[in-house]
Design a protein around this motif. Structure first.
Motif, PDB file in Angstrom:
ATOM      1  N   ILE A   1       1.236   1.225 -12.433  1.00 12.05           N
ATOM      2  CA  ILE A   1       0.862   2.634 -12.277  1.00 12.05           C
ATOM      3  C   ILE A   1       1.425   3.428 -13.451  1.00 12.05           C
ATOM      4  CG2 ILE A   1       1.036   4.690 -10.820  1.00 12.05           C
ATOM      5  CD1 ILE A   1       1.372   2.834  -8.430  1.00 12.05           C
ATOM      6  N   LEU A   2       0.638   4.361 -13.956  1.00 12.90           N
ATOM      7  CA  LEU A   2       1.069   5.241 -15.035  1.00 12.90           C
ATOM      8  C   LEU A   2       0.921   6.692 -14.600  1.00 12.90           C
ATOM      9  CD1 LEU A   2      -0.724   3.524 -18.071  1.00 12.90           C
ATOM     10  CD2 LEU A   2       1.676   3.266 -17.398  1.00 12.90           C
TER      11      LEU A   2
ATOM     12  N   GLN B   1      -5.177  15.153  -5.855  1.00 10.08           N
ATOM     13  CA  GLN B   1      -4.925  13.872  -6.515  1.00 10.08           C
ATOM     14  C   GLN B   1      -4.830  14.051  -8.024  1.00 10.08           C
ATOM     15  OE1 GLN B   1      -7.741  10.800  -5.435  1.00 10.08           O
ATOM     16  NE2 GLN B   1      -7.161   9.490  -7.147  1.00 10.08           N
ATOM     17  N   ALA B   2      -5.744  14.842  -8.591  1.00 11.27           N
ATOM     18  CA  ALA B   2      -5.752  15.069 -10.037  1.00 11.27           C
ATOM     19  C   ALA B   2      -4.458  15.712 -10.513  1.00 11.27           C
ATOM     20  CB  ALA B   2      -6.942  15.948 -10.411  1.00 11.27           C
ATOM     21  N   ALA B   3      -3.930  16.627  -9.721  1.00 11.52           N
ATOM     22  CA  ALA B   3      -2.732  17.369 -10.125  1.00 11.52           C
ATOM     23  C   ALA B   3      -1.504  16.479 -10.249  1.00 11.52           C
ATOM     24  CB  ALA B   3      -2.465  18.498  -9.128  1.00 11.52           C
ATOM     25  N   THR B   4      -1.494  15.345  -9.589  1.00 11.60           N
ATOM     26  CA  THR B   4      -0.342  14.452  -9.691  1.00 11.60           C
ATOM     27  C   THR B   4      -0.242  13.807 -11.065  1.00 11.60           C
ATOM     28  OG1 THR B   4      -1.478  12.431  -8.923  1.00 11.60           O
ATOM     29  CG2 THR B   4      -0.543  13.905  -7.226  1.00 11.60           C
TER      30      THR B   4
ATOM     31  N   TYR C   1      -2.156   7.484 -12.128  1.00 15.67           N
ATOM     32  CA  TYR C   1      -3.347   6.635 -12.120  1.00 15.67           C
ATOM     33  C   TYR C   1      -2.967   5.164 -12.192  1.00 15.67           C
ATOM     34  CZ  TYR C   1      -5.693  11.005 -13.134  1.00 15.67           C
ATOM     35  OH  TYR C   1      -6.145  12.297 -13.066  1.00 15.67           O
ATOM     36  N   PRO C   2      -3.708   4.304 -11.484  1.00 16.42           N
ATOM     37  CA  PRO C   2      -3.516   2.857 -11.681  1.00 16.42           C
ATOM     38  C   PRO C   2      -3.796   2.500 -13.134  1.00 16.42           C
ATOM     39  CG  PRO C   2      -4.880   3.306  -9.745  1.00 16.42           C
ATOM     40  CD  PRO C   2      -4.740   4.606 -10.473  1.00 16.42           C
TER      41      PRO C   2
END
Length: 280
Positions: free
Chosen positions: A190-191, A160-163, A166-167
């Protein structure tokens, strides 16, 4: 029965709890005191339901079977806590931008390399905050040999972090100038991080209590709110290993409730309540 059980669920026995405690200790160095039985029950019972087992014992048998490694990882992921935020403990990032990065930039521009490690990156807010601080204090960092190593034992949060997505409501702690410079819209509300900053972080799955593959040294290491889950022996061993991975004069950032061993034991001198420097 231990803790609060849901209706029609199998008993969570004392033996089950002790077995989970041993697994957590052996696999991840996580120490659960007796007072955490309800927490352990709630997290393990979710995996019991989702895997279709009829008892905690049967589930734990399957996890510890030779073909149970994939579910063992799911269990460890369920047991670990992932609470984080952008620029959490702001004094660390002020120190990073004012002290660490300028010195690192001078070495890098002279032909060296710069490395900072987020040792429990969770869903990525910490390493992305580090990357933003680097780009703020060292704007051309992405064109040099500069990297942020971001590791966590939980493969799901690492992915998830690698994407870098983040909302928008989760990015409120990012200063507006940094947000506008380093993030871009990615759908409604979303950003995501975009541009050259994306060349800095490298995301990897790593158990801090296992062998580390990294050969190089780090200018700074963030290891915050991690050792609170370890017993004293595991904590002290980890502090020494982290100190060994710091360059002379490098810095270790820890959580507000954590304390590192004395200077004579691991070569770290406390310069602020949660900031330690390695001897030159």
């Amino acid at each position: 029965m231990r803790g609060t059980q849901l209706a029609n669920e199998p008993d969570f026995t004392e033996a089950d709890f002790q077995r989970v405690r041993r697994i957590a200790q052996e696999e991840a160095g996580i120490h659960f005191p007796e007072s955490k039985s309800t927490l352990v029950y709630s997290r393990v019972s979710r995996r019991v339901r989702e895997t279709g087992h009829t008892s905690f014992r049967a589930y734990l048998d399957s996890v510890q079977a030779p073909d149970g490694r994939a579910e063992m990882e799911n269990l460890i992921c369920a047991l670990t806590t992932n609470v984080t935020n952008f620029f959490r403990e702001k004094n660390h990032f002020v120190h990073l931008e004012e002290v660490v990065i300028p010195a690192m930039a001078a070495r890098v521009r002279a032909g060296g390399r710069g490395r900072i490690w987020s040792a429990a990156c969770s869903t990525g807010q910490e390493p992305w905050s580090i990357a933003m601080s680097i780009m703020t204090a060292f704007p051309d960092a992405a064109s040099h040999d500069v990297r942020v190593l971001a590791t966590d034992i939980n493969s799901q949060v690492v992915a998830q972090a690698a994407t870098g997505i983040y909302p928008e409501e989760e990015t409120e702690a990012i200063p507006p100038n940094k947000k506008s410079q380093f993030m871009e819209p990615y759908g409604q509300g979303i950003l995501r991080f975009g541009g050259s900053i994306c060349r800095l972080p490298a995301f990897r799955v790593l158990n801090l209590n296992a062998t580390w593959p990294m050969k190089g040294m780090f200018s700074a290491i963030f290891c915050r709110n991690v050792v609170i889950y370890f017993d004293e022996a595991t904590r002290e061993h980890l502090w020494r290993r982290l100190a060994d991975k710091l360059e002379p004069g490098g810095f270790l950032y820890v959580g507000h409730s954590e304390r590192v061993a004395t200077k004579n034991e691991c070569g770290l001198e406390q310069i602020a309540p949660t900031i330690y420097r390695k001897d030159h």
